[in-house]
Design an enzyme around this catalytic site. Structure first.
Site, PDB file in Angstrom:
ATOM      1  N   ARG A  87       3.180   2.103 -16.131  1.00  0.00           N
ATOM      2  CA  ARG A  87       3.350   3.398 -15.756  1.00  0.00           C
ATOM      3  C   ARG A  87       4.860   3.625 -15.633  1.00  0.00           C
ATOM      4  NH1 ARG A  87      -0.607   4.820 -11.356  1.00  0.00           N
ATOM      5  NH2 ARG A  87      -0.587   6.700 -12.169  1.00  0.00           N
TER       6      ARG A  87
ATOM      7  N   ASP B 141       3.013   0.680   7.726  1.00  0.00           N
ATOM      8  CA  ASP B 141       3.102  -0.346   8.801  1.00  0.00           C
ATOM      9  C   ASP B 141       4.342  -0.322   9.513  1.00  0.00           C
ATOM     10  OD1 ASP B 141       0.467  -0.959   8.203  1.00  0.00           O
ATOM     11  OD2 ASP B 141       0.810  -3.042   8.029  1.00  0.00           O
TER      12      ASP B 141
ATOM     13  N   ARG C 175     -24.891  13.297  25.641  1.00  0.00           N
ATOM     14  CA  ARG C 175     -25.727  14.069  26.625  1.00  0.00           C
ATOM     15  C   ARG C 175     -25.265  13.460  27.909  1.00  0.00           C
ATOM     16  NH1 ARG C 175     -32.107  13.749  24.979  1.00  0.00           N
ATOM     17  NH2 ARG C 175     -32.270  15.082  26.700  1.00  0.00           N
TER      18      ARG C 175
ATOM     19  N   ALA D 128       1.016  -1.150   0.066  1.00  0.00           N
ATOM     20  CA  ALA D 128       0.016  -0.113   0.148  1.00  0.00           C
ATOM     21  C   ALA D 128       0.992   1.091   0.067  1.00  0.00           C
ATOM     22  CB  ALA D 128      -0.882  -0.068   1.143  1.00  0.00           C
ATOM     23  N   ALA D 129       1.464   1.517   1.090  1.00  0.00           N
ATOM     24  CA  ALA D 129       2.482   2.866   1.039  1.00  0.00           C
ATOM     25  C   ALA D 129       3.425   2.898  -0.019  1.00  0.00           C
ATOM     26  CB  ALA D 129       3.174   2.672   2.396  1.00  0.00           C
TER      27      ALA D 129
ATOM     28  N   ASN E 228      -2.045   3.879   3.015  1.00  0.00           N
ATOM     29  CA  ASN E 228      -2.500   4.847   1.537  1.00  0.00           C
ATOM     30  C   ASN E 228      -2.137   6.003   1.741  1.00  0.00           C
ATOM     31  OD1 ASN E 228      -2.899   2.542  -0.587  1.00  0.00           O
ATOM     32  ND2 ASN E 228      -4.320   1.806   1.452  1.00  0.00           N
TER      33      ASN E 228
ATOM     34  N   VAL F 108      15.518  -6.403  -0.507  1.00  0.00           N
ATOM     35  CA  VAL F 108      16.251  -5.660  -0.065  1.00  0.00           C
ATOM     36  C   VAL F 108      17.141  -6.107   1.224  1.00  0.00           C
ATOM     37  CG1 VAL F 108      17.100  -3.187   0.565  1.00  0.00           C
ATOM     38  CG2 VAL F 108      15.419  -3.649  -1.208  1.00  0.00           C
TER      39      VAL F 108
ATOM     40  N   CYS G 160      -6.082  -6.571   4.189  1.00  0.00           N
ATOM     41  CA  CYS G 160      -7.400  -6.495   5.186  1.00  0.00           C
ATOM     42  C   CYS G 160      -8.427  -7.460   4.479  1.00  0.00           C
ATOM     43  CB  CYS G 160      -7.820  -5.032   5.371  1.00  0.00           C
ATOM     44  SG  CYS G 160      -6.826  -3.976   5.658  1.00  0.00           S
TER      45      CYS G 160
END
Length: 461
Positions: free
Chosen positions: A78, A293, A452, A17-18, A315, A88, A51
């Site tokens: 792309r 993460d 309340r 994701a990241a 993300n 790595v 997820c």
């Protein structure tokens, strides 16, 4: 400029994701003639939804590929040089280069960078238990893990499953296994399931899980995993008992995967995650970013760093990093700690601080709990809902909300997440103009009923 014929090179470590959000966003801002992007991913897949794995295992999501947001081919189209099955193994910060190893061949090579993104994610906590590596014992972090578990479930001779851990993954996997017709026992170290809730709210989850036919064993540590003559798992042992198992799922949680960063001398926080500034730059390093993460984030309610491994943040981090690495400007201010989950038809939601979080940071508070319904009581399908709310003593500032109920509990927590971000008091919340019609809520929404009561309690004290 740099050594690459006038164009810069961005190296991304980690292709979920990241990492891939960062690569994609940087590419939107800078074309291949200005910025070369190389991404390393040690697994087989990119940009997938971890997820969604419990829902794929349980059968709600039919195909593995439904969980892949963008394939390697789409990234490469792309002009992102994506290298799969490449791990790595070293970051050389002084020399601005990374060493990577081809997982299949073992061949190693160095790649230089002008800008580096560390998106190494998290690793599951694998307990140091005898038998934890036996066939039939599964983690569920990657699509490979999910596939391996599905294969075991379809081959299993018996129908007994033990889940170790009762956090989000534990309860979601318990549901998935029930959906596949297994008898499920959950062994949990905590006094109640869902330690992200206060114990009084966790107790509601416990009762509901038992109502679904799940056996909950709380306050118990697994001591070893027992195997049969064939070497496969046959039971999970605690100090006091043995629970027969044809399959075992580990849902004990994750830790930041920051061994590379630690070895490179990058700054880590109390939870072992990388520390960044608001632009997601690793503190003290102008040309290195980190997200997802493997980082710690600021909790806007407590004002302290926290480790919150969630796809929503990953993300957002990627967007911010990609914008900055691509020459733009963006920041990530922090989180309030919102999370939702479900186990069968029970919805579990939380945001802000638990009682113990508030105590730890020195906040004094009033806590109130109310019971209401998801819809007007006379409208068909109205179901009970419990809302717990924490407000700061004297000031009345909202500190946290937890909701457990059937329908409509999960997304109601978003009201509280916005209120926390805006630093509203519970008194201010009582006047919120929320949507009402009998099919959607009682005339006083459960969140407002809690506000309340909290406001009265704050005034009274």
């Amino acid at each position: 400029m740099s050594m690459h014929q006038g164009r810069e090179r961005l190296v991304v470590v980690g292709g979920d994701a990241a990492g891939m959000s960062a690569a994609s966003q940087a590419r939107r801002l800078k074309g291949p003639q200005e910025l070369e992007i190389v991404a390393f991913e040690r697994g087989h897949f990119t940009s997938f939804s971890a997820c969604g794995i419990p829902y794929w295992v349980g059968g709600a999501v039919p195909e593995r590929d439904d969980l892949i947001a963008r394939t390697p081919e789409e990234h490469r189209a792309r002009d992102i040089d994506l290298r799969l099955r490449t791990e790595v193994t070293e970051l050389d910060v002084a020399g601005r280069r990374v060493r990577a190893r081809d997982v299949e061949s073992g061949a190693e090579s160095w790649t230089s960078y002008d800008k580096l993104v560390i998106a190494t994610g998290a690793r599951p906590v694998r307990p140091e238990l005898p038998g934890a590596d036996a066939p039939g014992v599964h983690g569920v972090q990657t699509l490979d893990d999910g596939q391996a578990l599905i294969d075991t479930l379809s081959r299993a001779k018996g129908r007994r499953a033990v889940v170790v851990g009762a956090g989000y993954i534990g309860v979601e996997m318990a549901e998935a296994l029930i959906d596949r017709g297994f008898e499920v026992t959950v062994v949990n170290r905590g006094e109640q399931p869902m330690s992200t809730l206060d114990p009084d709210m966790g107790r509601l989850v416990h009762r509901a899980m038992e109502g679904l036919g799940i056996t909950m064993v709380n306050g118990t540590e697994v001591t070893k995993i027992l195997t049969g003559a064939d070497g496969r798992v046959r039971a999970v042992a605690t100090q006091h008992a043995e629970y027969p198992a044809d399959v075992v799922v580990l849902g004990i949680g994750v830790r930041p995967e920051t061994a590379l960063a630690r070895a490179a001398g990058l700054p880590l926080g109390a939870h072992g995650g990388l520390l960044t500034d608001l632009a997601m730059r690793v503190r003290g390093h102008q040309n290195i970013w980190a997200g997802g993460d493997c980082v710690e984030v600021l909790n806007l309610v407590s004002g302290q760093e926290q480790y919150v491994p969630l796809g929503t943040h990953a993300n957002k981090h990627g967007q911010v990093i990609g914008t900055n690495a691509g020459g733009g400007y963006a920041t990530f201010p922090g989180v309030v700690g919102t999370a939702v989950s479900k186990v069968c038809d029970l919805e579990i939601a939380r945001t802000g601080l638990r009682e113990k979080d508030a105590r730890r940071v020195g906040l004094e508070f009033e806590a109130v709990t109310i019971e209401s319904t998801s819809r007007a009581g006379y409208y068909p399908g109205a179901s009970p809902m419990t809302v717990k709310m924490l407000a700061e003593r004297r000031t009345g500032r909202l500190l946290g909300v937890q909701i457990v109920g059937r329908e409509g509990a999960a997304k109601r927590v978003d009201i509280a997440a916005v209120a926390l971000t805006a630093r509203l008091t519970v008194e201010q919340m009582t006047a919120l103009d929320l949507g009402y019609a009998p099919p959607f809520s009682p005339v006083w929404d459960p969140v407002l009923v809690a506000a309340r009561k909290a406001a009265r309690t704050v005034r009274g004290s």
